[in-house]
Write an enzyme that holds these catalytic residues in place. Structure first.
Site, PDB file in Angstrom:
ATOM      1  N   ASP A 163       0.776  -1.245   0.000  1.00  0.00           N
ATOM      2  CA  ASP A 163       0.000   0.000   0.000  1.00  0.00           C
ATOM      3  C   ASP A 163       0.812   1.303   0.000  1.00  0.00           C
ATOM      4  OD1 ASP A 163      -1.842  -2.008   0.443  1.00  0.00           O
ATOM      5  OD2 ASP A 163      -2.805  -1.033   2.135  1.00  0.00           O
ATOM      6  N   GLU A 392       1.341  -9.300  11.642  1.00  0.00           N
ATOM      7  CA  GLU A 392       1.100  -8.922  10.242  1.00  0.00           C
ATOM      8  C   GLU A 392       2.437  -8.716   9.523  1.00  0.00           C
ATOM      9  OE1 GLU A 392      -1.307  -5.414   9.819  1.00  0.00           O
ATOM     10  OE2 GLU A 392      -1.476  -5.627   7.639  1.00  0.00           O
TER      11      GLU A 392
END
Ligand code: DGY
Length: 424
Positions: A163, A392
Site C-alpha cells: 500500500d 502482520e
C-alpha cells in the site's frame, strides 16, 4: 518444536475462519481479502483440503462479469473498517471493492491440485475454477494492458498489496486531494499509527476511489482515466507465474486452449520484464506509465519478480542484492533497501518484513537454484515467528511485531515453510 509451531499456526487460521472464508485478522481487517485468501488456501491445504478449495471458491463466487476479481468482499456489515461498501459504491448484491489484487489464485489452485489426496474432488473443483481464473487473467491483459505491452498496470496502490511503498511516492504527488470526502480512519484504532500509512496517503487512496466510482467502475475507462498507472514488477511476476501454473494445470485437465493462451501470456510477460531491469540496483524496478519512466527505487517489489521464471542470471543478481541487504538487517527480506534514505523499519511497506513476500521470493529463488539465499529467507522467517508470534509484519532489525496480530496469511506461510517441498 516444529509440530508445536504448526499447531499454533493452524489454531491461528481456525480462529480467523468464518466458515467459507477467512478474515486476515479480527478487527483491523474484518472481511475477505483477495490475495490473503489465495495464500491462506495453501496453508489450509496441509490440514484441511476441503476448506482450502472453499476459500478460493468463495473468492471467485464474487468475480465480476468482466472477469475482475475484487480485492475485498464485504461478506458482513462491520463498522470497524474504513473505507466500507458505502464509499466504494460498486452496487453489488454482496458488496465488494472495485479494484483488484495480486493474482495469486492461479498458483495456489495448481498447488492445491498437486497436493490433493482426494483426486476426484480436486479434479472437479480445479475444473470449475480453471475458466474463472483464466477469465481474470484475460481481464488483466485486456483492461490493464490496453496497448499490449505484455505487462499490466495497477491503478491504485491497494491493488499491489504494498500500500504505502516508497515506489508510489512520486506518482502519488500527481494524485490530487481536492474534493476528498471528510472521513475517519479506523485502521489507526486497531494498529499503531506509526506502523500505518500517513493521513496524506489515505487522502489520495480515497480520492482515487471516488474518481473511479465517478466513472461507474467501468473497467474499459479506469486505466486511461487514472493519474496513477504503475507497472509493478512483483505484481506482474505473480500474474506471470499464475499464468504458467494455470497452463500446466489446464494441460493436465485437457483444456488445451486455456493452456496455450496462458503459456503465451507467461512467455510474453517474461520477455517484457526485461524492460524493468536495473543493473545499477541489481533488481527490477517499477515503471510509471504516466511519465514513461522507471521508478528508481529499491523496494522488495523488484525482488519479488523472482517468483516468475526470470532468466537465471537475473535470479542470481537478485539473490546477490538480497544477500547484500541481509548484511544490514537481522531478518530478511525488508520491503525497502535498508540503506535507502526512505527506509523505515516499522512503517508497513517502507521497511518491514512480510512473510508472504518472503515465501514467494524464496520459492522463486529455490526454483532458480539460488538455494543459499532462499534458505536464509526461510530460516529468518521462522526466527521471526519464534521471537514475535504470528504478526502482520515485523521490523527487520529487531523482530518487533507490527500492524495486526494473529494473522492468517502469516500462519499459512509458516505451515508452508515447515512442510516445504523442493521445487514446489
Ligand atoms: C488496508 O485497508 O490497509 C488494506 O491494505 C487495503 O486493502
Amino acid at each position: 518444536m516444529t509440530q508445536d509451531m504448526i499447531d499454533r499456526a493452524e489454531a491461528t487460521m481456525r480462529k480467523n475462519d468464518r466458515g467459507h472464508y477467512t478474515v486476515p485478522t479480527h478487527g483491523l481487517y474484518p472481511f475477505q481479502w483477495n490475495w490473503d485468501s489465495a495464500l491462506s488456501a495453501l496453508g489450509f491445504s496441509r490440514f484441511d483440503e476441503d476448506r482450502a478449495w472453499t476459500e478460493v471458491e468463495t473468492l471467485f463466487a464474487h468475480q465480476w462479469d468482466d472477469g475482475m476479481v475484487p480485492h475485498i468482499i464485504f461478506h458482513q456489515h462491520d463498522d470497524g473498517y474504513f473505507p466500507g461498501p458505502d464509499v466504494w459504491g460498486t452496487g453489488r448484491e454482496v458488496p465488494t471493492t472495485g479494484i483488484t489484487q495480486p493474482a495469486v489464485a492461479g498458483y495456489s489452485v495448481h498447488q492445491l491440485y498437486r497436493r490433493a489426496q482426494d483426486r476426484d474432488a480436486a479434479e472437479r473443483r480445479a475444473r470449475a475454477l480453471l475458466p474463472k481464473i483464466h477469465a481474470w487473467h484475460e481481464w488483466f491483459y485486456r483492461a490493464r494492458d490496453p496497448e499490449g505491452t505484455g505487462l499490466v498496470a495497477i491503478i491504485h496502490p491497494w491493488e499491489s498489496g504494498r500500500d504505502n511503498s516508497v515506489d508510489w511516492d512520486a506518482a502519488f504527488e500527481r494524485v490530487p486531494t481536492e474534493g476528498v470526502m471528510p472521513f475517519k480512519r479506523r485502521d489507526t484504532q486497531h494498529a499503531n499509527p506509526e506502523h500505518r500509512p500517513t493521513q496524506a496517503q489515505y487522502e489520495r487512496y480515497i480520492w482515487l476511489v471516488q474518481h473511479f466510482r465517478g466513472l461507474d467502475w467501468d473497467n474499459s475507462k479506469l486505466h486511461d482515466a487514472s493519474p496513477f498507472r504503475i507497472v509493478d514488477p512483483g505484481f506482474n511476476a505473480i500474474l506471470i507465474r499464475a499464468c504458467s501454473e494455470l497452463a500446466d494445470l489446464a494441460r493436465q485437465l485437457g483444456e488445451n486452449d486455456i493452456a496455450a493462451q496462458s503459456q503465451a501470456y507467461a512467455e510474453r510477460g517474461i520477455a517484457a520484464m526485461e524492460s524493468l531491469w536495473s543493473d545499477k540496483r541489481g533488481q527490477y524496478l517499477c515503471f510509471d506509465r504516466v511519465t514513461a519512466e522507471l521508478v528508481d527505487n529499491p523496494s522488495s517489489g523488484g525482488l519479488l519478480a523472482s517468483f516468475a521464471a526470470i532468466p537465471a542470471h537475473r535470479a542470481r543478481a537478485v539473490a546477490e542484492t538480497i544477500a547484500r541487504w541481509g548484511e544490514k538487517v537481522t531478518y530478511l527480506v525488508p520491503s525497502q533497501d535498508p540503506e535507502s534514505p526512505d527506509f523505515d523499519s516499522l512503517r508497513y511497506w517502507r521497511g518491514p518484513v512480510w512473510l508472504v513476500v518472503n515465501y514467494m521470493i524464496a520459492n522463486g529463488l529455490e526454483r532458480a537454484g539460488e538455494t543459499k539465499v532462499a534458505d536464509r529467507i526461510v530460516a529468518d522467517s521462522l526466527r521471526l515467528i519464534e521471537e514475535s508470534g504470528f504478526a502482520e509484519y515485523y521490523s527487520p532489525l529487531d523482530a518487533e511485531p507490527c500492524g495486526g496480530g494473529s494473522f492468517t496469511w502469516t500462519a499459512a506461510m509458516v505451515i508452508e515453510f515447515l512442510t516445504r517441498e523442493t521445487q514446489s
